[in-house]
Design an enzyme around this catalytic site. Structure first.
Site, PDB file in Angstrom:
ATOM      1  N   GLU A   1      30.753  36.534  41.515  1.00  0.00           N
ATOM      2  CA  GLU A   1      31.197  35.345  41.440  1.00  0.00           C
ATOM      3  C   GLU A   1      31.920  35.062  39.921  1.00  0.00           C
ATOM      4  O   GLU A   1      32.875  34.369  40.014  1.00  0.00           O
ATOM      5  CB  GLU A   1      30.140  34.165  41.621  1.00  0.00           C
ATOM      6  N   ASP A   2      31.309  35.446  38.981  1.00  0.00           N
ATOM      7  CA  ASP A   2      31.642  35.051  37.560  1.00  0.00           C
ATOM      8  C   ASP A   2      32.044  36.075  36.658  1.00  0.00           C
ATOM      9  O   ASP A   2      32.656  35.835  35.517  1.00  0.00           O
ATOM     10  CB  ASP A   2      30.191  34.498  36.713  1.00  0.00           C
TER      11      ASP A   2
END
Ligand code: MN
Length: 541
Positions: free
Chosen positions: A76-77
């Protein structure tokens, strides 16, 4: 915290742990998140997955779960993908991290209706597929809650706390992970009711009874007793009440002193025999309080809870509640489904573990454990009736989730959002593509329903394209209303021409007296009904 702390904790129960693999996962996550810091403005991001993984060692999760937890925010990051994770750490880790990524698609909002919250919870359980995914997600949330103070906006803190209270706490409860549940609750309490929290904090600090000291003193006394008798034990722990549980008890009318003076100790021994030996030794030294002895080992609670409870006049005569249990009972009592899943990795319990896994799918396990619990009743009912049927979860563009039966269509979805959306639906956009309203949906679809005031409204053939009772009923209701409208129009037209045939100015010129006469003649106040009777041929215009 350092990776070594995590490795030490894991090695304690996983003797075959691949230390090198854990090191690699840590270094990879650290590198992927490098330059990112936590909301407090100074902590390196890697501390977050590391702390979450450390918590999971308490639940004695397996190696892949620890690795997946270290990597849980990578796709996600950071610029690295699930493929990158699979390449380095294998399919299993990818599967777990993918589960986490899916869960983060769901967005909680403050104004959600109870029904939507139910759907969210179901979505959680449903999309996790593997209980380990939920455990990682819960550990993730626990660490985020423990660092919630770093978020500057109070509204945002409150939103996260409410989400935790409405989604994560019930799930932890459902899985029987009491320790996690009460920690989460306490963080929520602090964020949502800071004044009450501070009040209790102050009471604890001001209280002249030094609980920590007393717990230490009485633990030492008990250790000595057990040692003298040669009874082996695993651990003796003092039980501290959370701020939230003290608050709840005070709300029920107990005074702070009554609650705070109460001390709990837990003796964890190796096996059932030692439980009774320890009990005998303690009763020999400290006088038990009559009526407070419970043997939940011989007679377990309905939910499977096992332990011996006794209250004794402990050192300096203070009433002290003592729980005695074996280590296996302890794991199962405190960590619920997690304990079943990651049963102690010892040769003699290998068979047991196999039996457990065969006996229960983990969902059965949840239902089994929850059957006796009285809260979450609605949730349980929902699970019972819907869970085993195949459900799909479809998202609105805003990330709200609607849970529907398999084969449900865009029309079902529209009516589940709102009756008006269903009635005025003209077009569906499925994952960005325009599709007919009757299109069947798949799990994870994102759907936008375009509405228009000029919509011709639901059609009879929609009834063949829906799979939920809700949508079917709403369509029928609409068609009935439309039918009535049409019938009334027909009747008015007939009556109008009949009136004109007899030289009357027509239906629009009927005077109140004439309308009254009609109503009286047919003994009905309801002109609408009279029109319907005309339309159906029961009354001659
Ligand atoms: Mn996270």
């Amino acid at each position: 915290m350092s990776i070594q702390t995590l490795i030490n904790a894991a090695k304690d129960y996983l003797p075959d742990l691949d230390v090198d693999r854990l090191h690699r996962a840590f270094s990879f996550a650290e590198m992927a998140h490098s330059g990112q810091i936590r909301k407090d403005g100074e902590t390196p991001y890697i501390q977050h997955p590391l702390s979450a993984a450390y918590f999971l060692t308490k639940l004695r999760v397996d190696e892949d779960t620890l690795i997946a937890c270290l990597l849980h925010d990578v796709p996600e990051d950071t610029e690295y993908t699930l493929d990158d994770l699979e390449e380095r750490f294998g399919e299993n880790v990818r599967f777990l991290v993918e589960g986490i990524t899916k869960l983060s698609k769901v967005h909680y909002r403050n104004d959600m209706e109870a029904r939507q919250i139910e759907s969210l919870k179901k979505l959680f359980i449903h999309s996790a597929q593997d209980p380990r995914t939920i455990l990682i997600k819960l550990a993730d949330r626990l660490h985020n809650m423990s660092t919630l103070d770093a978020i500057p906006k109070p509204e945002k803190r409150a939103r996260i706390a409410r989400e935790t209270l409405e989604i994560y706490v019930p799930i932890a409860n459902l899985l029987g992970i009491w320790e996690l549940k009460s920690q989460l609750e306490d963080y929520c309490f602090k964020a949502l009711h800071p004044k009450d929290y501070e009040h209790i904090e102050r009471l604890i600090n001001e209280s002249d009874f030094n609980k920590v000291e007393y717990i230490e003193k009485s633990s030492e006394a008990i250790k000595k007793i057990l040692d003298t008798k040669g009874i082996p034990y695993h651990n003796i722990e003092g039980r501290q009440k959370t701020h939230f549980s003290i608050f709840q008890k005070m709300l029920r009318g107990k005074s702070f002193t009554q609650i705070n003076d109460f001390v709990g100790l837990r003796i964890i021994v190796d096996n059932v025999d030692s439980c009774y030996q320890a009990l005998g030794a303690i009763h020999q030294h400290f006088t038990p309080k009559i009526g407070r002895f419970k043997d939940y080992i011989a007679v377990p609670k309905n939910n499977g809870y096992q332990s011996i409870h006794t209250t004794v006049f402990g050192p300096s005569g203070r009433l002290t509640e003592i729980q005695i249990r074996s280590y296996d009972m302890h794991l199962e009592n405190e960590y619920g489904v997690a304990a079943h899943y990651f049963y102690r990795q010892e040769p003699e319990s290998e068979k047991m573990q196999e039996r457990m896994r065969k006996k229960y799918s983990w969902v059965d396990q949840i239902l089994e454990m929850q059957r006796e619990a009285d809260d979450n009743e609605g949730f349980l009912k929902g699970l019972k009736f819907d869970f085993f049927k195949d459900r799909i979860f479809v998202f609105t563009p805003k990330g709200d989730v609607v849970d529907l039966p398999m084969d449900a269509s865009a029309i079902d979805f529209a009516f589940h959002i709102h009756t008006d959306i269903g009635r005025k639906a003209v077009k569906a956009e499925l994952n960005g593509q325009s599709v007919p309203l009757g299109t069947p949906l798949k799990n994870g679809d994102v759907l936008y329903i375009q509405t228009s005031e000029e919509s011709p409204g639901p059609q009879v053939d929609w009834l063949d394209r829906v799979h939920t009772n809700l949508a079917r009923n709403k369509i029928r209701e609409y068609l009935r209303e439309k039918d009535r409208d049409n019938l009334t129009k027909d009747a008015k037209r007939l009556l109008d021409s009949k009136l004109k045939m007899f030289g009357h100015a027509g239906i629009k010129s009927l005077t109140p007296t004439e309308v009254g006469a009609i109503q009286e003649y047919f003994s009905s106040e309801d002109l609408e009904k009279i029109y319907l009777e005309i339309a159906s041929g029961n009354i001659d215009p």
